[in-house]
Each structure stands twice: as structure tokens, then as C-alpha cells.
Design an enzyme around this catalytic site. Structure first.
Site, PDB file in Angstrom:
ATOM      1  N   ILE A  53       0.872  -1.185   0.000  1.00  0.00           N
ATOM      2  CA  ILE A  53       0.000   0.000   0.000  1.00  0.00           C
ATOM      3  C   ILE A  53       0.901   1.224   0.000  1.00  0.00           C
ATOM      4  O   ILE A  53       1.593   1.494   0.991  1.00  0.00           O
ATOM      5  CB  ILE A  53      -0.920  -0.003   1.245  1.00  0.00           C
ATOM      6  CG1 ILE A  53      -1.750  -1.302   1.291  1.00  0.00           C
ATOM      7  CG2 ILE A  53      -1.829   1.226   1.234  1.00  0.00           C
ATOM      8  CD1 ILE A  53      -2.470  -1.536   2.613  1.00  0.00           C
ATOM      9  N   GLU A  65       4.131  -8.137   2.677  1.00  0.00           N
ATOM     10  CA  GLU A  65       4.426  -9.116   3.731  1.00  0.00           C
ATOM     11  C   GLU A  65       4.111  -8.551   5.105  1.00  0.00           C
ATOM     12  O   GLU A  65       3.511  -9.201   5.961  1.00  0.00           O
ATOM     13  CB  GLU A  65       5.905  -9.528   3.694  1.00  0.00           C
ATOM     14  CG  GLU A  65       6.363 -10.154   2.391  1.00  0.00           C
ATOM     15  CD  GLU A  65       6.907  -9.130   1.397  1.00  0.00           C
ATOM     16  OE1 GLU A  65       6.301  -8.046   1.246  1.00  0.00           O
ATOM     17  OE2 GLU A  65       7.934  -9.420   0.771  1.00  0.00           O
ATOM     18  N   CYS A 100      11.885  -7.861   0.938  1.00  0.00           N
ATOM     19  CA  CYS A 100      12.891  -6.845   1.271  1.00  0.00           C
ATOM     20  C   CYS A 100      13.469  -7.128   2.664  1.00  0.00           C
ATOM     21  O   CYS A 100      12.927  -7.923   3.435  1.00  0.00           O
ATOM     22  CB  CYS A 100      12.281  -5.448   1.211  1.00  0.00           C
ATOM     23  SG  CYS A 100      11.317  -5.001   2.672  1.00  0.00           S
ATOM     24  N   CYS A 103      11.105  -6.597   5.711  1.00  0.00           N
ATOM     25  CA  CYS A 103      10.108  -7.663   5.861  1.00  0.00           C
ATOM     26  C   CYS A 103      10.754  -8.935   6.400  1.00  0.00           C
ATOM     27  O   CYS A 103      10.160  -9.650   7.210  1.00  0.00           O
ATOM     28  CB  CYS A 103       9.412  -7.932   4.529  1.00  0.00           C
ATOM     29  SG  CYS A 103       8.302  -6.577   4.063  1.00  0.00           S
TER      30      CYS A 103
HETATM   31  N1  THU Z   1       7.477  -4.336  -1.971  1.00  0.00           N
HETATM   32  C1  THU Z   1       6.770  -5.227  -1.212  1.00  0.00           C
HETATM   33  O1  THU Z   1       5.552  -5.105  -1.045  1.00  0.00           O
HETATM   34  N2  THU Z   1       7.442  -6.264  -0.660  1.00  0.00           N
HETATM   35  C2  THU Z   1       8.784  -6.486  -0.785  1.00  0.00           C
HETATM   36  O2  THU Z   1       9.324  -7.347  -0.118  1.00  0.00           O
HETATM   37  C3  THU Z   1       9.531  -5.690  -1.773  1.00  0.00           C
HETATM   38  C4  THU Z   1       8.902  -4.416  -2.188  1.00  0.00           C
HETATM   39  C5  THU Z   1       6.749  -3.204  -2.562  1.00  0.00           C
HETATM   40  C6  THU Z   1       7.080  -1.878  -1.946  1.00  0.00           C
HETATM   41  C7  THU Z   1       6.699  -0.924  -3.059  1.00  0.00           C
HETATM   42  O3  THU Z   1       5.315  -0.640  -2.965  1.00  0.00           O
HETATM   43  C8  THU Z   1       6.943  -1.715  -4.329  1.00  0.00           C
HETATM   44  O4  THU Z   1       7.053  -3.067  -3.922  1.00  0.00           O
HETATM   45  C9  THU Z   1       8.204  -1.309  -5.074  1.00  0.00           C
HETATM   46  O5  THU Z   1       9.287  -1.285  -4.222  1.00  0.00           O
END
Ligand code: THU
Length: 147
Positions: A53, A65, A100, A103
């Protein structure tokens, strides 16, 4: 609130993967256009989904996550079996999307048994399975704060 899955591990894995792929459609990503979906399986078999979001103030965004984990924790869950994650530009999960660092650290908080599985999912291809030890070696965790 999620639903209970009373199935064997292979079936559960495939269902979690499907649920994560489906949830990607709910991602709010007007800035990156990179949709991420997650499906988190609690110890008691409940499934919580999560999506990323974003926000016009970029740092206020949250990953899929952590959305799933925080939803579950806020409903009283503290132990988890697995999380399935997928993502890609414009909602196409053509390749694996790895969690990432932030997370991974949040996952680390809830996997003291070492049985917690991180499932990487893409549209066409096998579900890949990792432990938090593989994705976050030499990590800092709750026990690091004990004397
Ligand atoms: N993003 C995630 O939702 N999870 C991750 O582990 C990596 C990145 C999202 C964050 C952002 O909204 C988009 O991916 C680009 O970075």
C-alpha cells in the site's frame, strides 16, 4: 479474517500460492505500479492476505508481507507456519519477488521454531521454499535482547 486450510503441505503450499497471486489485485501502487501479494498461514491454519500500500508521501508505504503479518498479529496471532509472496510490474508475477530486508526482519520475529517457510511464487513455475535462516543469516532476534 482468513479461512482455515485443513490439507497436506503440498496442497496447502499451492493454495497459499494461489491466494497470494489473487491478492496482488488489491495492491495500491499508483507510484511504482509494482504489485506485491502475500498470503500468511498462522499456526492454527488461518490465512491472512497482504498487499503493498503506497502513499503520495513515499516512505509511508508498506510492503505486502508486513501488511499480512501486522493484520494477523493485530488479531491475536503470534505463531506462523509460512508466507507466500509474489509480485511484479503491472500485476504480472513473471519472476520471483524476494522479500525486502525490513520484511525479512519482521518475519524473523515470529519464527523461533525454525520451521517457518517463505514461499516464493510466480505465475508459471514451481513454488520455491526458503527458511528465514537462508534469507536472513546472522540475524538479530528477540533472544538477542536476553541477558
Ligand atoms: N514491496 C513489497 O511489497 N514487498 C517487498 O518485499 C519488496 C517491495 C513493494 C514496496 C513498493 O510498494 C513496491 O514493492 C516497489 O518497491
Amino acid at each position: 479474517m482468513g479461512k482455515t486450510m485443513g490439507k497436506d503441505w503440498e496442497e496447502t503450499k499451492q493454495e497459499l500460492a494461489k491466494t497470494a497471486l489473487k491478492s496482488m489485485g488489491n495492491a495500491y501502487v499508483p507510484y511504482s505500479h509494482f504489485h506485491v501479494g502475500a498470503a500468511l498461514l498462522t499456526e492454527d491454519g488461518t490465512v491472512y492476505t497482504g498487499v503493498n500500500i503506497e502513499n503520495s508521501s513515499y516512505p509511508a508505504a508498506i510492503c505486502a508481507e508486513r501488511t499480512a503479518i501486522f493484520k494477523a498479529v493485530s488479531e491475536g496471532h503470534r505463531k506462523f507456519q509460512a508466507i507466500a509472496v509474489c509480485g511484479g510490474l503491472n500485476g504480472k508475477a513473471g519472476d520471483y519477488c524476494t522479500p525486502c530486508g525490513m520484511c525479512r526482519q519482521v518475519m524473523r520475529e515470529f519464527c523461533e521454531s525454525g520451521d517457518f517457510k517463505i514461499l516464493l511464487v510466480k505465475e508459471d513455475g514451481p513454488v520455491k521454499e526458503y527458511t528465514i535462516g537462508e534469507l536472513l543469516p546472522l540475524s538479530f532476534g528477540p533472544e538477542s535482547l536476553e541477558g
